[in-house]
Enzyme design. Structure first.
Site, PDB file in Angstrom:
ATOM      1  N   LYS A 118      90.928  17.595  38.952  1.00  0.00           N
ATOM      2  CA  LYS A 118      90.701  15.920  39.524  1.00  0.00           C
ATOM      3  C   LYS A 118      91.897  15.000  39.202  1.00  0.00           C
ATOM      4  O   LYS A 118      92.135  14.359  40.216  1.00  0.00           O
ATOM      5  CB  LYS A 118      89.324  15.658  38.927  1.00  0.00           C
ATOM      6  N   LYS A 200      87.616  26.858  45.556  1.00  0.00           N
ATOM      7  CA  LYS A 200      86.092  26.920  45.830  1.00  0.00           C
ATOM      8  C   LYS A 200      85.861  25.998  46.842  1.00  0.00           C
ATOM      9  O   LYS A 200      86.496  24.753  47.221  1.00  0.00           O
ATOM     10  CB  LYS A 200      85.632  26.615  44.576  1.00  0.00           C
ATOM     11  N   LYS A 203      83.277  19.363  48.393  1.00  0.00           N
ATOM     12  CA  LYS A 203      83.110  18.213  49.340  1.00  0.00           C
ATOM     13  C   LYS A 203      84.449  17.674  49.670  1.00  0.00           C
ATOM     14  O   LYS A 203      84.310  16.927  50.777  1.00  0.00           O
ATOM     15  CB  LYS A 203      81.875  17.407  49.071  1.00  0.00           C
TER      16      LYS A 203
HETATM   17  P1  ATP Z   1      83.627  18.168  43.799  1.00  0.00           P
HETATM   18  O1  ATP Z   1      83.979  18.042  45.560  1.00  0.00           O
HETATM   19  O2  ATP Z   1      83.799  16.760  43.276  1.00  0.00           O
HETATM   20  O3  ATP Z   1      84.574  19.294  43.293  1.00  0.00           O
HETATM   21  P2  ATP Z   1      81.531  19.812  44.101  1.00  0.00           P
HETATM   22  O4  ATP Z   1      81.240  20.043  45.564  1.00  0.00           O
HETATM   23  O5  ATP Z   1      82.329  20.963  43.115  1.00  0.00           O
HETATM   24  O6  ATP Z   1      82.132  18.620  43.844  1.00  0.00           O
HETATM   25  P3  ATP Z   1      79.626  19.271  42.073  1.00  0.00           P
HETATM   26  O7  ATP Z   1      78.838  18.158  42.089  1.00  0.00           O
HETATM   27  O8  ATP Z   1      80.868  19.061  41.050  1.00  0.00           O
HETATM   28  O9  ATP Z   1      80.087  19.643  43.572  1.00  0.00           O
HETATM   29  O10 ATP Z   1      78.568  20.515  41.573  1.00  0.00           O
HETATM   30  C1  ATP Z   1      77.225  20.511  41.697  1.00  0.00           C
HETATM   31  C2  ATP Z   1      76.574  21.912  41.220  1.00  0.00           C
HETATM   32  O11 ATP Z   1      77.025  22.762  42.416  1.00  0.00           O
HETATM   33  C3  ATP Z   1      77.381  22.523  39.983  1.00  0.00           C
HETATM   34  O12 ATP Z   1      76.496  23.384  39.396  1.00  0.00           O
HETATM   35  C4  ATP Z   1      78.448  23.495  40.496  1.00  0.00           C
HETATM   36  O13 ATP Z   1      78.779  24.262  39.604  1.00  0.00           O
HETATM   37  C5  ATP Z   1      77.932  24.040  41.644  1.00  0.00           C
HETATM   38  N1  ATP Z   1      78.926  24.300  42.837  1.00  0.00           N
HETATM   39  C6  ATP Z   1      79.791  23.174  43.355  1.00  0.00           C
HETATM   40  N2  ATP Z   1      80.682  23.831  44.004  1.00  0.00           N
HETATM   41  C7  ATP Z   1      80.395  25.468  44.088  1.00  0.00           C
HETATM   42  C8  ATP Z   1      80.806  26.284  44.675  1.00  0.00           C
HETATM   43  N3  ATP Z   1      81.892  26.319  45.521  1.00  0.00           N
HETATM   44  N4  ATP Z   1      80.278  27.609  44.529  1.00  0.00           N
HETATM   45  C9  ATP Z   1      79.141  27.619  43.780  1.00  0.00           C
HETATM   46  N5  ATP Z   1      78.516  26.720  43.037  1.00  0.00           N
HETATM   47  C10 ATP Z   1      79.220  25.288  43.116  1.00  0.00           C
END
Ligand code: ATP
Ligand code: LTN
Length: 338
Positions: A118, A200, A203
């Site tokens: 980040k 990964k 968003k």
């Molecule tokens: P950012 O875009 O800010 O990295 P994010 O999309 O990863 O955010 P988070 O709020 O960080 O979303 O994650 C919420 C939950 O979803 C956490 O339990 C995280 O482990 C899971 N998660 C996020 N992205 C993935 C992914 N690509 N695959 C599986 N699980 C995920």
């Protein structure tokens, strides 16, 4: 007296309302939460305190926090069986977060990969909150004496730090916190971007990301354009190192249909990516359709959502308060006379 032997174990997790929920959040986290309610005492929240570590538009943050609650419920989290709340409504999170900051080491925080990612993405705003974020996450978990934390693979490191902080505190002051364990699904723990299958799904990369509120035609388009592999083999085969794009699509298909990789390979034997990609898109569309429809229905009933998050915060506070009182006593704060 409470009967300790029949007391349910505690599950707790949160997601930042910094965007709408996507397929990674759903398959890696929320989908697995809904089946746990019978067996566990479950707490799920909108991590709004966490989300301001990155600049947010205030009106959007407010809208998304409520929308995320509707999406949680639409994904199957029954508000009667689960405690659903907004993190900032339970002030104990911020209070215990501060205290745990003082029991979390600079070196530990420096090793967190989410902080490194980040801060690379937000070079103009590497604030203190972004750095100390895991201490707040530890507070979220330890306040409820959680046994398990259902999250995707990327949060494992934060869960391990939470354990270390809990053990450190317990060693100093005697048993105060339950030492929690991460609870990571077998399939879906790490859904990758449809555009860059080595990163990964997130968003912050809307092109490679399928949101659970996306319209069916958008989902179909995203899957048709999904990056497969540059090989000429054109064969649906699970080989994550050689063929990360295909492996990711197979994981998604497996998670939404329940079919094993071997079954998927047989199903698409001789058919190639041209048939496989739209089939994955269709399966995802059908999985997400009822979730989107239910979310939209609920978003039209703001009074209901308000009632859910009010009840949730009251239930959560009652538990959080008990832990915080114990912690204040242990670290040596004078008991509040009013
Ligand atoms: P950012 O875009 O800010 O990295 P994010 O999309 O990863 O955010 P988070 O709020 O960080 O979303 O994650 C919420 C939950 O979803 C956490 O339990 C995280 O482990 C899971 N998660 C996020 N992205 C993935 C992914 N690509 N695959 C599986 N699980 C995920
Ligand atoms: N750090 C998590 C969100 C989060 C969380 C939590 C998850 C905040 N507090 C407590 C589980 C338990 C993330 O960025 N996905």
């Amino acid at each position: 007296m409470e009967n300790i032997t029949t007391k349910k174990k505690v599950m707790l997790s949160g997601i930042q309302p910094s965007g709408d929920l996507h397929l990674g959040n759903y398959l890696g986290a929320v989908k697995n939460w809904s089946v746990l309610a019978e067996e566990f005492d479950c707490y799920y929240f909108m991590a709004d305190l966490h989300s301001i570590t990155v600049r947010q538009n205030p009106a959007e943050l407010r809208r998304r926090s409520v929308s995320q609650l509707a999406q949680y419920i639409a994904c199957g989290l029954d508000p009667e069986q689960n405690t659903l709340f907004i993190q900032s409504h339970v002030h104990e999170h911020a209070e215990l977060g501060w205290i745990l900051n003082c029991y979390t080491m600079f070196g530990e925080l420096s090793r967190m990969t989410q902080f490194k990612d980040k801060s690379n993405k937000n070079a103009e705003n590497i604030n203190g909150g972004l750095f100390t974020y895991p201490a707040l996450m530890a507070a979220d978990i330890l306040l409820y004496q959680a046994d398990f934390v259902p999250v995707g693979e990327d949060q494992k490191q934060h869960c391990e730090l939470t354990r270390d902080v809990a053990i450190r505190f317990n060693n100093l002051y005697g048993d105060t916190f339950k030492v929690p364990e991460p609870y990571i699904p077998q399939v879906g723990a790490r859904i990758m971007s449809l555009g860059t299958p080595t990163a990964k799904m997130s968003k912050s990369d809307p092109q490679g990301c399928v949101f659970i509120l996306d319209k069916p035609e958008d989902i179909a388009r995203k899957f048709k354009r999904a990056v497969t592999d540059s090989d000429t083999e054109n064969c649906v085969r699970y080989a994550p190192a050689e063929k990360p794009g295909v492996a990711n699509l197979m994981s998604i298909y497996s998670a939404v249909t329940g079919r094993s990789f071997a079954e998927i390979e047989r199903e698409f034997d001789g058919k190639g990516y041209g048939a496989f990609k739209p089939a994955v898109g269709e399966a995802v569309i059908e999985t997400l359709r009822p979730i989107r429809e239910e979310s939209e229905r609920m978003l039209a009933d703001k009074a209901y959502l308000q009632q859910v998050y009010t009840n949730g915060a009251q239930r959560a506070s009652a538990v959080a308060r008990r832990t915080l009182r114990k912690v204040y006593k242990r670290v040596g704060f004078v008991e509040k006379p009013f």
